[in-house]
Scaffold this motif. Sequence first.
Motif, short mmCIF file in Angstrom:
data_model
loop_
_atom_site.label_atom_id
_atom_site.label_comp_id
_atom_site.label_asym_id
_atom_site.label_seq_id
_atom_site.Cartn_x
_atom_site.Cartn_y
_atom_site.Cartn_z
N LYS A 147 3.25 12.61 2.66
CA LYS A 147 2.84 11.86 1.49
C LYS A 147 3.60 10.54 1.47
CE LYS A 147 1.66 14.17 -2.21
NZ LYS A 147 0.25 14.42 -1.91
N GLY A 148 2.88 9.45 1.27
CA GLY A 148 3.51 8.14 1.27
C GLY A 148 3.18 7.37 2.54
N ASP A 149 3.62 6.14 2.58
CA ASP A 149 3.33 5.25 3.71
C ASP A 149 4.57 5.10 4.58
OD1 ASP A 149 0.62 4.62 2.98
OD2 ASP A 149 1.44 3.41 1.34
N TYR A 150 4.50 5.70 5.75
CA TYR A 150 5.61 5.67 6.70
C TYR A 150 5.18 4.90 7.96
CZ TYR A 150 8.05 9.09 3.84
OH TYR A 150 8.69 9.71 2.81
N ASN A 151 6.18 4.37 8.63
CA ASN A 151 5.94 3.60 9.85
C ASN A 151 5.61 4.54 10.99
OD1 ASN A 151 5.78 1.50 11.70
ND2 ASN A 151 8.00 1.41 12.02
N TRP A 152 4.33 4.81 11.17
CA TRP A 152 3.86 5.74 12.19
C TRP A 152 2.90 5.02 13.12
CZ3 TRP A 152 4.59 9.79 14.95
CH2 TRP A 152 3.53 10.42 15.59
N LYS A 153 3.19 5.00 14.42
CA LYS A 153 2.39 4.25 15.38
C LYS A 153 1.36 5.10 16.11
CE LYS A 153 6.05 0.84 16.13
NZ LYS A 153 6.96 0.19 17.11
N GLY A 154 1.38 6.41 15.86
CA GLY A 154 0.41 7.29 16.50
C GLY A 154 -0.89 7.37 15.72
N ASP A 184 12.98 15.66 -14.70
CA ASP A 184 12.87 15.10 -13.35
C ASP A 184 12.90 16.22 -12.31
OD1 ASP A 184 12.46 12.45 -13.71
OD2 ASP A 184 14.51 11.80 -13.26
N TYR A 185 12.39 15.93 -11.13
CA TYR A 185 12.44 16.89 -10.03
C TYR A 185 12.78 16.15 -8.75
CZ TYR A 185 7.84 15.19 -8.54
OH TYR A 185 6.80 14.40 -8.10
N HIS A 186 13.29 16.88 -7.77
CA HIS A 186 13.66 16.28 -6.49
C HIS A 186 12.40 15.91 -5.72
CE1 HIS A 186 17.66 18.71 -6.69
NE2 HIS A 186 17.61 17.74 -7.57
N THR A 187 12.29 14.66 -5.35
CA THR A 187 11.13 14.21 -4.59
C THR A 187 11.58 13.25 -3.51
OG1 THR A 187 8.90 13.26 -4.78
CG2 THR A 187 10.63 12.25 -6.11
N ASP A 188 10.65 12.78 -2.70
CA ASP A 188 11.03 11.89 -1.61
C ASP A 188 11.38 10.51 -2.14
OD1 ASP A 188 8.53 9.99 -1.18
OD2 ASP A 188 7.76 12.01 -1.50
N ALA A 193 11.27 5.60 -5.66
CA ALA A 193 11.39 4.15 -5.74
C ALA A 193 10.22 3.53 -6.50
CB ALA A 193 11.47 3.56 -4.32
N SER A 194 9.02 4.07 -6.30
CA SER A 194 7.84 3.56 -7.01
C SER A 194 7.96 3.80 -8.51
CB SER A 194 6.57 4.23 -6.48
OG SER A 194 6.34 3.90 -5.12
N ILE A 195 8.38 5.01 -8.89
CA ILE A 195 8.54 5.34 -10.31
C ILE A 195 9.66 4.50 -10.93
CG2 ILE A 195 9.18 7.17 -11.93
CD1 ILE A 195 7.78 9.14 -10.03
N ASP A 196 10.77 4.36 -10.22
CA ASP A 196 11.88 3.55 -10.74
C ASP A 196 11.46 2.09 -10.90
OD1 ASP A 196 13.46 5.79 -10.76
OD2 ASP A 196 14.59 5.28 -8.95
N GLY A 197 10.65 1.59 -9.96
CA GLY A 197 10.17 0.21 -10.07
C GLY A 197 9.29 0.01 -11.28
N ASN A 252 0.80 -5.76 -13.03
CA ASN A 252 -0.36 -6.46 -12.47
C ASN A 252 -1.65 -5.66 -12.60
OD1 ASN A 252 -0.05 -4.48 -10.53
ND2 ASN A 252 0.59 -5.87 -8.90
N GLY A 253 -1.54 -4.50 -13.25
CA GLY A 253 -2.73 -3.67 -13.48
C GLY A 253 -3.02 -2.66 -12.40
N LYS A 254 -2.26 -2.69 -11.30
CA LYS A 254 -2.52 -1.76 -10.20
C LYS A 254 -1.87 -0.41 -10.49
CE LYS A 254 -3.05 -5.09 -6.42
NZ LYS A 254 -2.56 -5.50 -5.08
N PRO A 255 -2.64 0.67 -10.36
CA PRO A 255 -2.04 2.00 -10.54
C PRO A 255 -1.14 2.34 -9.36
CG PRO A 255 -4.31 2.21 -9.81
CD PRO A 255 -4.08 0.75 -10.06
N ILE A 256 -0.18 3.21 -9.58
CA ILE A 256 0.65 3.70 -8.48
C ILE A 256 -0.13 4.81 -7.78
CG2 ILE A 256 2.81 4.82 -7.84
CD1 ILE A 256 4.13 3.55 -10.24
#
Length: 290
Positions: A147-154, A184-188, A193-197, A252-256
Amino acid sequence: MDERDWMILQTLYHKKNITKAAQHLFISQPALTNRLQQLEKVFGVQIVNRGRRGVQFTPQGEYLAGCAEDMILTIQKMKENVLNMEGNVAGTIRLGVSNFFTDYKLPNLLKLFKEQYPKIEFKVTTGFSSHVTQLITNQNVHIGFVKGDYNWKGQKRLLFEENICIASKEEIDIRNLPQQPRIDYHTDSQLKASIDGWWSENFTAPPLVNIEVDKADTCKKMVLNGLGYAILPSMILNDVEDLYKIMIKMKNGKPIIRKTWMFYHEDALKLSIVKAFIDFIENTDLENSV
């Protein structure tokens, strides 16, 4: 040495206790001790030191335990390649799976896949998406679900997307969140970072975190019992109707949005079991499956 010997070294290294290692391997403690002594004779070195606090690996034992990880993976790959030569969809498929996907999607998917291919077995490793990404990068698993956007080249496939929501037992005014008890719960780190932002954009005071739990499902149950609000991915809330939910958006109106991906190496498609599983996933409605 055979595969069982490497498994003994690997398990004992992680458990640091002969009794626990024997239980994990479903063998007797004397049998494990005897085999360990035989291995020490084969290599002509002492592999472990035994004491009241369990076992401590010698430098030579540390080296052999490190080799055990590689040897077990090599043997597994040999078995996979031999079975693949016969053209059968059989053997063990190794999956790395994020915690959420494991809890809410994986059991039913494995059941359905095994109904189609009964000779398949699974080895599943779970954890945060960052850990799963490392597993697939190192080719310790055939396929990773993250889940999430990771730097994956495959190779990768987007499986579904979900919004991030405020969930509360009672209707809540979003402007009053800093004064409301939060669970709160432990998450990645990416989701945190998105929620804190989002929080920093909307509030100057920190959240009033009264309860911290280990898993999102536990967090949801706390919310259902009226112990506070939580910020959760929308999919975990699909099976409950009596919660008040607000989709959060940046200024800016964009949902997370949180994306779930399937990662794999192109070479893995040469294995019939991997190709069959990837085809199965791509032809399954994961967003609406239970």
